[in-house]
Structure formats: structure tokens, C-alpha cells
Scaffold this motif. Structure first.
Motif, PDB file in Angstrom:
ATOM      1  N   GLU A  29     109.246 -44.386  19.030  1.00  0.00           N
ATOM      2  CA  GLU A  29     108.708 -43.047  19.233  1.00  0.00           C
ATOM      3  C   GLU A  29     107.440 -43.152  20.075  1.00  0.00           C
ATOM      4  O   GLU A  29     106.395 -43.550  19.584  1.00  0.00           O
ATOM      5  CB  GLU A  29     108.393 -42.383  17.873  1.00  0.00           C
ATOM      6  N   GLN A  30     107.553 -42.805  21.348  1.00  0.00           N
ATOM      7  CA  GLN A  30     106.420 -42.967  22.249  1.00  0.00           C
ATOM      8  C   GLN A  30     106.014 -41.618  22.812  1.00  0.00           C
ATOM      9  O   GLN A  30     106.833 -40.889  23.366  1.00  0.00           O
ATOM     10  CB  GLN A  30     106.777 -43.934  23.380  1.00  0.00           C
ATOM     11  N   MET A 164     109.643 -34.193  10.438  1.00  0.00           N
ATOM     12  CA  MET A 164     109.159 -34.987  11.566  1.00  0.00           C
ATOM     13  C   MET A 164     108.800 -36.387  11.087  1.00  0.00           C
ATOM     14  O   MET A 164     107.978 -36.551  10.184  1.00  0.00           O
ATOM     15  CB  MET A 164     107.948 -34.311  12.211  1.00  0.00           C
ATOM     16  N   LYS A 165     109.405 -37.393  11.701  1.00  0.00           N
ATOM     17  CA  LYS A 165     109.327 -38.749  11.166  1.00  0.00           C
ATOM     18  C   LYS A 165     108.026 -39.454  11.476  1.00  0.00           C
ATOM     19  O   LYS A 165     107.445 -40.115  10.615  1.00  0.00           O
ATOM     20  CB  LYS A 165     110.506 -39.576  11.715  1.00  0.00           C
ATOM     21  N   THR A 166     107.545 -39.362  12.727  1.00  0.00           N
ATOM     22  CA  THR A 166     106.394 -40.166  13.142  1.00  0.00           C
ATOM     23  C   THR A 166     105.272 -39.284  13.659  1.00  0.00           C
ATOM     24  O   THR A 166     105.424 -38.075  13.823  1.00  0.00           O
ATOM     25  CB  THR A 166     106.779 -41.156  14.254  1.00  0.00           C
ATOM     26  N   SER A 309     100.703 -40.534   8.098  1.00  0.00           N
ATOM     27  CA  SER A 309     100.097 -41.863   8.173  1.00  0.00           C
ATOM     28  C   SER A 309     100.345 -42.629   6.881  1.00  0.00           C
ATOM     29  O   SER A 309     100.710 -43.818   6.897  1.00  0.00           O
ATOM     30  CB  SER A 309      98.597 -41.736   8.433  1.00  0.00           C
ATOM     31  N   PHE A 310     100.181 -41.969   5.733  1.00  0.00           N
ATOM     32  CA  PHE A 310     100.454 -42.614   4.445  1.00  0.00           C
ATOM     33  C   PHE A 310     101.939 -42.934   4.298  1.00  0.00           C
ATOM     34  O   PHE A 310     102.319 -44.029   3.865  1.00  0.00           O
ATOM     35  CB  PHE A 310     100.003 -41.706   3.298  1.00  0.00           C
ATOM     36  N   ALA A 311     102.793 -41.969   4.648  1.00  0.00           N
ATOM     37  CA  ALA A 311     104.232 -42.140   4.460  1.00  0.00           C
ATOM     38  C   ALA A 311     104.774 -43.305   5.293  1.00  0.00           C
ATOM     39  O   ALA A 311     105.632 -44.067   4.826  1.00  0.00           O
ATOM     40  CB  ALA A 311     104.966 -40.853   4.820  1.00  0.00           C
ATOM     41  N   LEU A 312     104.296 -43.444   6.509  1.00  0.00           N
ATOM     42  CA  LEU A 312     104.758 -44.544   7.356  1.00  0.00           C
ATOM     43  C   LEU A 312     104.451 -45.893   6.721  1.00  0.00           C
ATOM     44  O   LEU A 312     105.265 -46.825   6.771  1.00  0.00           O
ATOM     45  CB  LEU A 312     104.120 -44.440   8.745  1.00  0.00           C
ATOM     46  N   GLU A 313     103.255 -45.996   6.112  1.00  0.00           N
ATOM     47  CA  GLU A 313     102.902 -47.242   5.433  1.00  0.00           C
ATOM     48  C   GLU A 313     103.802 -47.466   4.215  1.00  0.00           C
ATOM     49  O   GLU A 313     104.312 -48.573   4.004  1.00  0.00           O
ATOM     50  CB  GLU A 313     101.435 -47.190   4.991  1.00  0.00           C
ATOM     51  N   PHE A 314     103.989 -46.424   3.420  1.00  0.00           N
ATOM     52  CA  PHE A 314     104.789 -46.567   2.198  1.00  0.00           C
ATOM     53  C   PHE A 314     106.242 -46.880   2.532  1.00  0.00           C
ATOM     54  O   PHE A 314     106.888 -47.689   1.856  1.00  0.00           O
ATOM     55  CB  PHE A 314     104.694 -45.281   1.376  1.00  0.00           C
TER      56      PHE A 314
END
Length: 428
Positions: A29-30, A164-166, A309-314
Motif C-alpha cells: 500500500e503506497q 480501510m486496511k492501512t 496504527s495500533f491494529a497494524l501492530e496487533f
């Protein structure tokens, strides 16, 4: 652009040229540098913009200098932090927590995780409280409790957060969030100018420096540039990560302009009577109501950025990826995780007493530690300090000292507020 990452071998912040090695990496995702810029502005500027006139009231005009100093320090540490991601010249680390682990082992990992999580979950919880409270006061005709409004706001936040994923996708929302902040500043400046001839504020006074309040002023102003919790994911979603230095400098510079535009007219007009937020001082007219609506819009748009930001880490931690789970199950697991996160935030916002004071305590410790102290300590540990000039080492020492003082003073103030809250509740 090809799927590639930029591995920075030149790790000195003062290098004239950056030696870059291309390495294949998965950056699915850029987004553009502008979207990254909007992400940072939306998260950093925030509702703290409206508290700056009060900060000047606390410390005097010296607060303007503190604000500019905080800008320079924050840009510097944001660049150092990104250097740490590429410290080994072979691959990019995935998170702030990984930087902490590579630098200081399990202790570093746990410390960064604790402070990082307290901010990326704590701030959205406070956003929900703020949005629900403001909705209750704004729509007086409807018989809807603050608790219900909080859950309504949580449901609104959940839609983009789940779909939205990212941060590249969420960044589209951040453009509107950044515009909302600009509108909020315009409302505040307009109200300050209108009230300049208000007899109620004819005898206000201004101070150059209030020495007794200076530590508190430093603490409150220095954390106004707290975006380190999302920087790594913002950079990860950039099409041209090499542009990060310019993006973060431009974004934080924009935030500083917004801060100054609100703080200076507000303090000139209201002086020692300035309140936080400044909307409490502004004329009670349609423009101030617009400002209230804009606050609600802003916090609802900013919350998904922090939560993502939290969800991506988890999701990384639990291995919720397409490669591991498959396309359909990855979507199912991700949806369940994110709905649970929103549910937890909404529940805490509705039920936990004194949470604003607890968050102030964690924010003072977490923000100052993540923004000023850890980037420099990790840089020294991972890359080294010997290549730095003597004046850079002095500059780094100043930043760490200011960060430590801000963390201590902010924590003391939060503990005092907690004590007052407990005593007040006990005496009822």
C-alpha cells in the motif's frame, strides 16, 4: 513504482548524501507524500491547537520560543527515529517496538509497547469522550445521553477503521481532518479579533515569563508535536520513503504555524483570562458553534488513524496476513479484531472514572519519552554517537533533558489532578 524499500546505509543525520541500497520488500500500500503529510498534520495538530493561548497564559510570551524549540527538536528526533529503522543496511524494521527491541532487548520492547499503546488507544478514547460530550451540548433538543452519543461516535469511527486496511487508505480521511483543523484555527483567530474591543477583556495583562509556571508550560507545549506513534506506519505507506525528512519537516512546520496563529491572537486578546480550550472565551455566536462542529469532525477523523496504527501492530503480532490466513479469513479476523478494539475504546470512554487524568499521566510519560528521549537513546545504541560532532551531542543532551523534565512535571501535574478527583469523589 516497483515494490522496493530504501535501505539507508548512511546513518549520520548530518550526512551530505545518503547512500541507498535497493532491496525488494513488500510495500503493498503506497501513497503519495502529500497523503503522508496530511496524516501527520491531522494527528499532530489535533485539539491541542486550542490549548495554546492558555499555555501562554501559564508561562508568558516565552511560550512562543518554547513552541519553536519544540518544533526543531521534534523534527530532529523524527528523522533520527526513521534512521533507526534502516540501521543495519539490510532490511527495514517494522515498528517502533522493533526499534526498542533491537536497541535494548526485551526491556526496550516492553517499554516502547507500553507507552505506544497507551497513546494510540488512549487518545482515541479521549476523542470519543470529547466528541460525545460536544454532541450532547450541541444538540440540546434531542433526549440522548452522553453515553449514547459516545457509542454513536464510536460506530462512526468504526466504519473507516474496519473497512480501510492501512494508513495509505485512511490518509484520504486525514486530508479532511487537516482541513478541519485549519477551519478551527480560522474560527479561533476570528473570535479573538472580534473580542479585541470587548470591554470584558479591556484590562487583561500579559507576562513575558512566569518562572513558577515555566516547567508546566514546557511540559504542555513540548508534547504538542506527538506524532511518533504513527510516523513509522506513515513512512511505510509512502511511495517515496526517501522523502520522509521533507514530509515530516513540512507537516510539523504547518502544525507550528497553526499553533502560532491560534496562540498569539488568543493571548493578546484574552491574556490572563485565556481558557482551555479557547472556544470557551470566544463569542457565543454561529462561528463558535461551527468551531464545535469542526472539533467533533476532527476527532472522529483522527481517531481511525491512531487506531489503525495500533491494529497494524496487533495484526502483525497475531500473524493476521493474507499469506498466513488467506484472503477471506484475513478479512474476517481483521474485522473482528478492529470491531473489538472499537468496542473496548467505547466501553472505557463510557465507564472508567478519571480516565482523562490517567491519560494525562500516561501521555506526559509516553509522549515525552517516545518523542524526545527514546529516539536519541535508540540512535546512540543502534548507530552510535561517535560520528556526531560535539555540538550535535550537546543538542541531543538538551533534547533528552527537556523531554525528561517535561515527563516528570507533566506526570506530577496529572497525579495532583488524580488526587483532587479522588478526594472530591470521596467527600461527596
Amino acid at each position: 513504482m516497483e515494490k522496493s524499500d530504501k535501505i539507508y546505509e548512511a546513518t549520520s543525520i548530518h550526512s551530505d548524501k545518503e547512500s541507498i541500497v535497493d532491496l525488494l520488500a513488500d510495500r503493498p500500500e503506497q501513497g503519495s507524500s502529500f497523503l503522508a503529510y496530511a496524516n501527520v498534520v491531522c494527528v499532530v495538530a489535533g485539539t491541542g491547537t486550542l490549548g495554546l493561548p492558555y499555555a501562554l497564559k501559564m508561562g508568558g510570551w516565552i511560550g512562543v520560543g518554547i513552541l519553536l524549540l519544540s518544533l526543531i527538536m521534534s523534527v530532529y528526533t523524527a528523522i533520527l527515529l526513521m534512521r533507526c529503522l534502516y540501521y543495519n543496511g539490510k532490511y527495514r524494521l517494522s515498528s517502533y517496538q522493533e526499534i526498542g527491541r533491537h536497541a535494548f532487548g526485551r526491556v526496550g520492547l516492553v517499554a516502547v509497547w507500553f507507552f505506544h499503546t497507551s497513546i494510540v488507544l488512549g487518545a482515541p478514547i479521549m476523542y470519543l469522550i470529547l466528541a460525545g460530550t460536544e454532541m450532547k451540548s450541541l444538540i440540546t433538543g434531542a433526549d440522548i445521553s452522553t453515553t449514547v452519543w459516545i457509542w454513536i461516535c464510536a460506530a462512526v469511527v468504526a466504519v473507516p477503521f474496519v473497512l480501510m486496511k492501512t494508513l495509505k487508505e485512511v490518509a484520504v480521511m486525514s486530508v479532511f481532518g487537516a482541513l478541519a483543523t485549519v477551519i478551527l484555527v480560522i474560527v479561533a483567530v476570528r473570535g479573538s479579533i472580534v473580542d479585541m474591543n470587548n470591554p470584558a477583556y479591556a484590562n487583561v495583562h500579559h507576562d513575558n515569563v512566569i518562572w513558577a509556571n515555566l516547567p508546566t508550560t514546557v511540559a504542555s507545549i513540548s508534547i504538542c508535536f506527538g506524532g511518533n506513534v504513527v510516523y513509522i506506519h506513515v513512512e511505510e505507506a509512502m511511495r517515496h520513503p526517501k522523502s520522509w525528512n521533507r514530509v515530516v519537516a513540512a507537516a510539523l512546520g504547518t502544525c507550528c504555524v497553526l499553533y502560532l496563529a491560534t496562540a498569539i491572537p488568543g493571548y493578546i486578546t484574552y491574556g490572563n483570562l485565556a481558557e482551555s480550550p479557547i472556544l470557551s472565551n470566544l463569542p457565543k455566536d454561529a462561528f463558535t458553534k461551527v468551531g464545535t462542529v469542526v472539533i467533533i469532525i476532527h476527532v472522529i477523523l483522527a481517531a481511525p488513524i491512531l487506531l489503525t496504527s495500533f491494529a497494524l501492530e496487533f495484526e502483525r503480532l497475531t500473524d493476521v496476513t493474507v499469506a498466513r490466513r488467506g484472503k477471506i479469513m484475513e478479512r474476517v479476523y481483521r474485522t473482528l479484531i478492529r470491531l473489538a478494539v472499537v468496542g473496548i475504546c467505547g466501553g472505557i470512554a463510557c465507564t472508567v472514572p478519571y480516565f482523562d487524568n490517567f491519560l494525562s499521566l500516561l501521555g506526559a510519560l509516553g509522549n515525552c519519552t517516545l518523542i524526545f528521549i527514546l529516539p536519541i537513546l535508540c540512535y546512540f545504541k543502534l548507530i552510535g554517537w561517535r560520528q556526531m560532532k560535539w555540538y550535535e551531542l550537546i543538542w541531543c543532551a538538551i533534547i533528552v533533558i527537556i523531554g525528561a523534565v517535561s515527563a516528570v512535571i507533566g506526570s506530577v501535574d496529572a497525579i495532583k489532578a488524580l488526587k483532587v478527583s479522588f478526594e472530591t469523589d470521596h467527600n461527596k
